[in-house]
Scaffold this motif. Structure first.
Motif, short mmCIF file in Angstrom:
data_model
loop_
_atom_site.label_atom_id
_atom_site.label_comp_id
_atom_site.label_asym_id
_atom_site.label_seq_id
_atom_site.Cartn_x
_atom_site.Cartn_y
_atom_site.Cartn_z
N SER A 1 36.05 42.05 58.44
CA SER A 1 35.12 42.92 57.73
C SER A 1 35.36 42.85 56.23
N ILE A 2 35.49 41.65 55.72
CA ILE A 2 35.79 41.43 54.30
C ILE A 2 34.61 41.91 53.45
N ALA A 3 34.91 42.52 52.30
CA ALA A 3 33.86 42.96 51.39
C ALA A 3 32.93 41.80 51.05
N ASP A 4 31.66 42.11 50.83
CA ASP A 4 30.69 41.05 50.52
C ASP A 4 31.07 40.31 49.25
N ILE A 5 31.57 41.06 48.27
CA ILE A 5 32.00 40.49 46.99
C ILE A 5 33.39 41.03 46.72
N PHE A 6 34.34 40.16 46.48
CA PHE A 6 35.69 40.64 46.21
C PHE A 6 36.35 39.81 45.14
N GLN A 7 37.33 40.41 44.50
CA GLN A 7 37.97 39.82 43.33
C GLN A 7 39.21 39.02 43.72
N LEU A 8 39.34 37.83 43.14
CA LEU A 8 40.53 37.01 43.29
C LEU A 8 40.99 36.59 41.89
N SER B 1 21.46 47.64 47.12
CA SER B 1 22.35 48.69 46.62
C SER B 1 23.79 48.18 46.70
N VAL B 2 24.65 48.77 45.90
CA VAL B 2 26.03 48.29 45.81
C VAL B 2 27.00 49.45 45.99
N VAL B 3 27.96 49.26 46.88
CA VAL B 3 29.06 50.21 47.02
C VAL B 3 30.29 49.54 46.42
N GLY B 4 30.92 50.19 45.44
CA GLY B 4 32.07 49.60 44.77
C GLY B 4 33.35 50.31 45.13
N GLU B 5 34.40 49.55 45.33
CA GLU B 5 35.71 50.12 45.65
C GLU B 5 36.77 49.49 44.76
N SER B 6 37.51 50.34 44.04
CA SER B 6 38.57 49.88 43.16
C SER B 6 39.90 50.34 43.72
N LEU B 7 40.85 49.41 43.84
CA LEU B 7 42.18 49.74 44.33
C LEU B 7 43.21 49.34 43.29
N SER B 8 44.37 49.95 43.37
CA SER B 8 45.40 49.73 42.38
C SER B 8 46.53 48.87 42.90
N GLY B 9 47.00 47.94 42.06
CA GLY B 9 48.21 47.18 42.34
C GLY B 9 48.18 46.44 43.67
N ASP B 10 49.34 46.45 44.35
CA ASP B 10 49.48 45.69 45.58
C ASP B 10 48.65 46.26 46.72
N GLY B 11 48.17 47.50 46.57
CA GLY B 11 47.32 48.09 47.59
C GLY B 11 46.06 47.29 47.83
N TYR B 12 45.62 46.57 46.80
CA TYR B 12 44.42 45.73 46.94
C TYR B 12 44.64 44.64 47.98
N LEU C 1 14.83 39.75 55.65
CA LEU C 1 15.41 40.95 55.07
C LEU C 1 14.62 41.45 53.86
N ALA C 2 13.53 40.74 53.53
CA ALA C 2 12.84 41.01 52.28
C ALA C 2 12.37 42.45 52.17
N ALA C 3 11.98 43.06 53.28
CA ALA C 3 11.44 44.41 53.22
C ALA C 3 12.52 45.47 53.49
N GLU C 4 13.75 45.07 53.61
CA GLU C 4 14.83 45.99 53.92
C GLU C 4 15.74 46.18 52.71
N ASN C 5 16.37 47.33 52.69
CA ASN C 5 17.38 47.55 51.67
C ASN C 5 18.69 46.94 52.13
N VAL C 6 19.29 46.10 51.28
CA VAL C 6 20.56 45.46 51.59
C VAL C 6 21.66 46.17 50.81
N GLN C 7 22.71 46.54 51.49
CA GLN C 7 23.83 47.19 50.84
C GLN C 7 25.00 46.21 50.76
N LEU C 8 25.48 45.98 49.53
CA LEU C 8 26.61 45.09 49.30
C LEU C 8 27.86 45.92 49.04
N ARG C 9 28.97 45.49 49.62
CA ARG C 9 30.27 46.10 49.31
C ARG C 9 31.00 45.20 48.32
#
Length: 431
Positions: A89-96, A66-77, A30-38
């Motif tokens: 299809s879990i986000a690459d990086i997610f908050q717990l 590159s990074v795509v960020g998504e912020s959700l509110s309350g229980d919707g997360y 993947l070294a020569a490719e752009n990686v997109q993280l969610r």
């Protein structure tokens, strides 16, 4: 108000040859490719701004990602996370958080981080005890983003105006009740009360139980009895009926976000939350905010407090970019410039190096949260066992709804306590 859902695309980094960290061979193709993280998290607008600024800095240092960020509110997360898990299809990086990392790691939502150490994930500056806070069944499932603990927030200006001393480190629950009643009386107007209807908060119940030698959870599941639940509910019902808490209609507005809490909304002079949230509260409150410990059962008795990772970054089990995600997390917790951007909004930095570097740049509110965490060092107890499977459902679908029914006087204290334990046992399971 925090929007329910916000999605951000951070600069489109062009394809460029990347430099792999360490010797993990899986990345070479993947070294020569752009990686997109969610990346996905919940929190205030301020948290989103800080997170996105760090992600932008990370991209500048790593132009192949590159990074795509998504912020959700309350229980919707949690609803969104459940949908992602079902669709693989879990986000690459997610908050717990501490109460959910054990649950979600055992459900298969997380990728174990151990294989990325130290090639992509540097944990050398983190205390080994800190890493234990996010270790379940011998594997590391996340990285804590800052230390915090439970806290009592109060409107310092309102207390000063009323001439009433705010709760102190040795205030008992009985004394807290009298302070809440005094503040309700001092407000002298409709729809302003002393404090929240705390029966709804699992973490406050946990501290209450720990002060009495029990706990919210134990190795078998629930750690408390019906009689203990009755005592808990009786306290809050008595205080509500005497006028020391907000009414049920106000308390049920709270969706576990800062901007829906009764203190932030101006309905109460006190609120209960996590210490790192002081930054977010102060941003939306006109009056000066104070911070202190939760009340305790008796003078000189256990506080019920413990240090905990305020929030956690985990890597989604379905990611195809585990190493890149690990690099982002490593940057987030170890880079000094990133630390200066983040401040203490997600807690006091875990890295001593970052903590020391950011102290001179902290504003008064941020410095106050650091001071508070330092003040607990002789008050905190041992960190509890990881929350069991079903703990998230217990909080959202059992404890909070039952407390709401009780506050609306639809059920009795005895029935509420019985239901809390019985429904809790069927929801929470060990192992």
């Amino acid at each position: 108000m925090l929007l329910n859902r916000r999605t951000f695309m951070l600069g489109s980094a062009g394809a460029a040859a990347g430099i792999a960290l360490g010797s993990v061979s899986s990345r070479s193709a993947l070294a020569a490719e752009n990686v997109q993280l969610r990346a996905m998290w919940w929190g205030s607008n301020d948290r989103s701004k800080r997170t996105l600024s760090v992600a932008k800095l990370f991209q500048e240092r790593n132009p192949d990602i590159s990074v795509v960020g998504e912020s959700l509110s309350g229980d919707g997360y949690w609803t969104k996370l459940a949908t992602q898990m079902a669709g693989r299809s879990i986000a690459d990086i997610f908050q717990l958080e501490p109460s959910t990392i054990s649950d979600y790691s055992k459900r298969g939502a997380c990728l174990a981080l151990d294989p990325f150490i130290p090639s992509a994930l540097n944990v050398g500056d983190l205390d080994k005890d800190v890493l234990k806070l996010t270790t379940v069944d011998g594997k590391l499932w996340g990285i804590g983003l800052g230390l915090n603990s439970f806290a009592l927030f109060y409107d310092a200006d309102a207390f000063a105006k009323a001439g009433i001393a705010p709760p102190s480190a040795d205030t008992t629950w009985s004394e807290y009740a009298e302070i809440a009643l005094e503040m309700t009386k001092a407000a002298g107007k409709k729809n302003v009360w002393g404090g929240p209807y705390g029966a709804r908060y699992a973490y406050v119940f946990d501290a209450w139980l720990r002060q009495r030698g029990s706990s919210l959870y134990n190795e078998s599941g629930l750690g408390f009895t019906v009689e203990e639940a009755k005592e808990w509910y009786a306290y809050w019902e008595d205080l509500r009926k005497r006028g020391g808490t907000v009414g049920a209609d106000i308390q049920t507005l709270d969706q576990n976000t800062i901007d829906t809490n009764c203190l932030a909304l101006g309905y109460s002079a006190m609120g209960m939350a996590y210490s790192n949230q002081m930054v977010g509260y102060q941003l939306i409150m006109k009056n000066k905010l104070g911070i202190g410990m939760l009340p305790r059962a008796e003078k000189g008795g256990p506080s019920g407090h413990y240090y905990r990772p305020a929030l956690i970054w985990s890597i989604g089990a379905t990611t195809e970019h585990g190493e890149e995600a690990a690099r982002f997390i490593s940057f987030f917790v170890n880079d000094i410039e990133a630390g200066k951007i983040l401040g203490v909004e997600r807690g006091v930095p875990m890295s001593p190096k970052v903590r020391e570097a950011i102290l001179p740049s902290l504003n008064p509110t941020e410095a106050e949260t650091v001071k508070y965490i330092d003040s607990l060092k002789d008050q905190v107890g041992s960190y509890p066992s990881p929350a069991p499977l079903g703990s998230t459902e217990f909080d959202q679908r059992v404890l909070r709804p039952i407390a709401d029914e009780l506050a609306f006087e639809r059920i009795s204290i005895a029935d509420a306590a019985e239901r809390l334990v019985n429904e809790g046992k069927s929801t929470v399971r060990a192992g």
